[in-house]
Design a protein around this motif. Structure first.
Motif, PDB file in Angstrom:
ATOM      1  N   SER A   1       2.472   0.101  -5.649  1.00 54.83           N
ATOM      2  CA  SER A   1       1.635   0.537  -4.906  1.00 54.83           C
ATOM      3  C   SER A   1       0.709   1.997  -5.173  1.00 54.83           C
ATOM      4  CB  SER A   1       1.923   1.118  -3.467  1.00 54.83           C
ATOM      5  OG  SER A   1       3.264   2.619  -3.606  1.00 54.83           O
ATOM      6  N   CYS A   2      -0.265   2.691  -4.915  1.00 59.04           N
ATOM      7  CA  CYS A   2      -1.178   3.801  -4.619  1.00 59.04           C
ATOM      8  C   CYS A   2      -0.587   4.878  -4.411  1.00 59.04           C
ATOM      9  CB  CYS A   2      -2.604   3.313  -3.858  1.00 59.04           C
ATOM     10  SG  CYS A   2      -3.982   2.375  -4.001  1.00 59.04           S
ATOM     11  N   ARG A   3      -0.718   5.383  -5.407  1.00 59.98           N
ATOM     12  CA  ARG A   3      -0.313   6.953  -5.208  1.00 59.98           C
ATOM     13  C   ARG A   3       1.448   7.553  -5.574  1.00 59.98           C
ATOM     14  NH1 ARG A   3      -4.178  10.963  -2.508  1.00 59.98           N
ATOM     15  NH2 ARG A   3      -2.643  12.552  -3.554  1.00 59.98           N
TER      16      ARG A   3
ATOM     17  N   LEU B   1      -5.878   3.277 -14.006  1.00 55.98           N
ATOM     18  CA  LEU B   1      -4.651   2.192 -14.090  1.00 55.98           C
ATOM     19  C   LEU B   1      -3.119   2.930 -14.989  1.00 55.98           C
ATOM     20  CD1 LEU B   1      -3.307   0.273 -12.235  1.00 55.98           C
ATOM     21  CD2 LEU B   1      -3.805  -1.277 -13.651  1.00 55.98           C
TER      22      LEU B   1
ATOM     23  N   GLU C   1      -3.689   6.168  -7.968  1.00 54.78           N
ATOM     24  CA  GLU C   1      -5.181   5.288  -7.400  1.00 54.78           C
ATOM     25  C   GLU C   1      -4.841   3.575  -7.662  1.00 54.78           C
ATOM     26  OE1 GLU C   1      -5.993   5.783  -4.879  1.00 54.78           O
ATOM     27  OE2 GLU C   1      -6.119   7.805  -4.915  1.00 54.78           O
ATOM     28  N   ILE C   2      -4.996   3.054  -6.809  1.00 53.96           N
ATOM     29  CA  ILE C   2      -5.203   0.795  -7.328  1.00 53.96           C
ATOM     30  C   ILE C   2      -5.498   0.727  -6.707  1.00 53.96           C
ATOM     31  CG2 ILE C   2      -4.064  -0.854  -8.212  1.00 53.96           C
ATOM     32  CD1 ILE C   2      -1.658   0.426  -7.977  1.00 53.96           C
ATOM     33  N   PRO C   3      -7.090   0.833  -6.754  1.00 54.43           N
ATOM     34  CA  PRO C   3      -8.542   0.461  -6.030  1.00 54.43           C
ATOM     35  C   PRO C   3      -8.650  -1.203  -5.602  1.00 54.43           C
ATOM     36  CG  PRO C   3      -9.353   1.093  -7.641  1.00 54.43           C
ATOM     37  CD  PRO C   3      -7.528   1.322  -7.714  1.00 54.43           C
TER      38      PRO C   3
ATOM     39  N   HIS D   1       0.793  -1.040  -0.194  1.00 54.26           N
ATOM     40  CA  HIS D   1      -0.317  -0.258   0.105  1.00 54.26           C
ATOM     41  C   HIS D   1       1.020   1.025  -0.028  1.00 54.26           C
ATOM     42  CE1 HIS D   1      -3.696  -1.918   0.852  1.00 54.26           C
ATOM     43  NE2 HIS D   1      -3.360  -2.747   1.083  1.00 54.26           N
TER      44      HIS D   1
ATOM     45  N   GLU E   1     -11.004   0.284  -0.123  1.00 51.45           N
ATOM     46  CA  GLU E   1     -10.259   1.169  -0.916  1.00 51.45           C
ATOM     47  C   GLU E   1     -10.919   1.918  -1.787  1.00 51.45           C
ATOM     48  OE1 GLU E   1      -5.771   0.578  -0.909  1.00 51.45           O
ATOM     49  OE2 GLU E   1      -7.273  -0.546  -2.829  1.00 51.45           O
TER      50      GLU E   1
END
Length: 217
Positions: free
Chosen positions: A100-102, A210, A120-122, A64, A127
């Motif tokens: 990872s996200c952001r 993505l 963003e990777i929800p 994360h 998330e």
């Protein structure tokens, strides 16, 4: 010869990334540092493992993240910063792939060069719910049961990109591979007859974002 060192903190919510770890370890001969990063001894192991990386080597992080840090293992249900201000420093000489996200924002804030980051990777329902607190119509066709398909598409795209890549080649080649393989996953989902149209549309939007969010510095 380029070395690859991957830090993959123990966290149940990121276990779906395990196939990427296997590709790194089995096909690219990467060193995997995996453990509970809330333990000081393990953080020291990470620091020592990254200390000698050179410009030819590759640092990979999987976990994360946020615009100001990369998270390690959770403690008491809360994510704990592993890399960032007041925590460990990223290797500043090696090339980096930060899954990872952001991580694109984090990379830019540190002015890293030769690094790939993401938007963003929800990839968990939690998330997704946080995104919908800001915009209730975000990825409207996606429900909790659709998240595993997004996880699978993400993992398959990254595994495909790594298989196509020679670590001795420029990092930009891996970046291009990632974008190409995300497009491949969008095509695969378009041909999938098992998903409802609303789910497909939501997944198309997620994978498009993505692809747009991945960047190289």
């Amino acid at each position: 010869m380029s070395r690859i060192v991957c830090v993959f903190p123990v966290d149940d919510s990121t276990n779906f990334l395990e196939p990427i770890r296997m590709i790194l370890e089995k096909e690219l001969d990467a060193t995997i540092i995996r453990g509970d990063t809330t333990r000081e001894a393990h953080r020291n192991e990470i620091s020592n493992g990254l200390h000698e990386l050179t410009e030819q080597d590759i640092f990979v992080f999987m976990g994360h993240g946020a615009s100001y840090c990369l998270y390690g293992s959770p403690q008491g249900g809360e994510l704990q910063p592993l890399f960032g201000k007041g925590a460990l420093s990223l290797p500043n000489r090696s090339r980096s792939l930060l899954i990872s996200c952001r991580s694109n924002d984090f990379t830019e804030s540190l002015q890293l060069i030769n690094a790939i980051g993401f938007g963003e990777i929800p990839a968990t329902w939690e998330e997704m719910r946080k995104l919908r607190e800001e915009d209730c119509s975000c990825y409207a066709g996606v429900d909790e049961g659709t998240i595993p398909e997004y996880q699978n598409s993400l993992v398959q795209a990254l595994c495909g990109a790594l298989r196509l890549w020679n670590p001795s080649s420029p990092l930009r080649q891996l970046y291009q591979n990632i974008r190409l393989c995300i497009t491949g996953q969008i095509v695969r989902l378009h041909l999938d007859q098992t998903l409802a149209q609303e789910q497909k549309q939501g997944l198309f939007e997620m994978l498009y974002d993505l692809k747009q969010g991945v960047d190289i510095y």
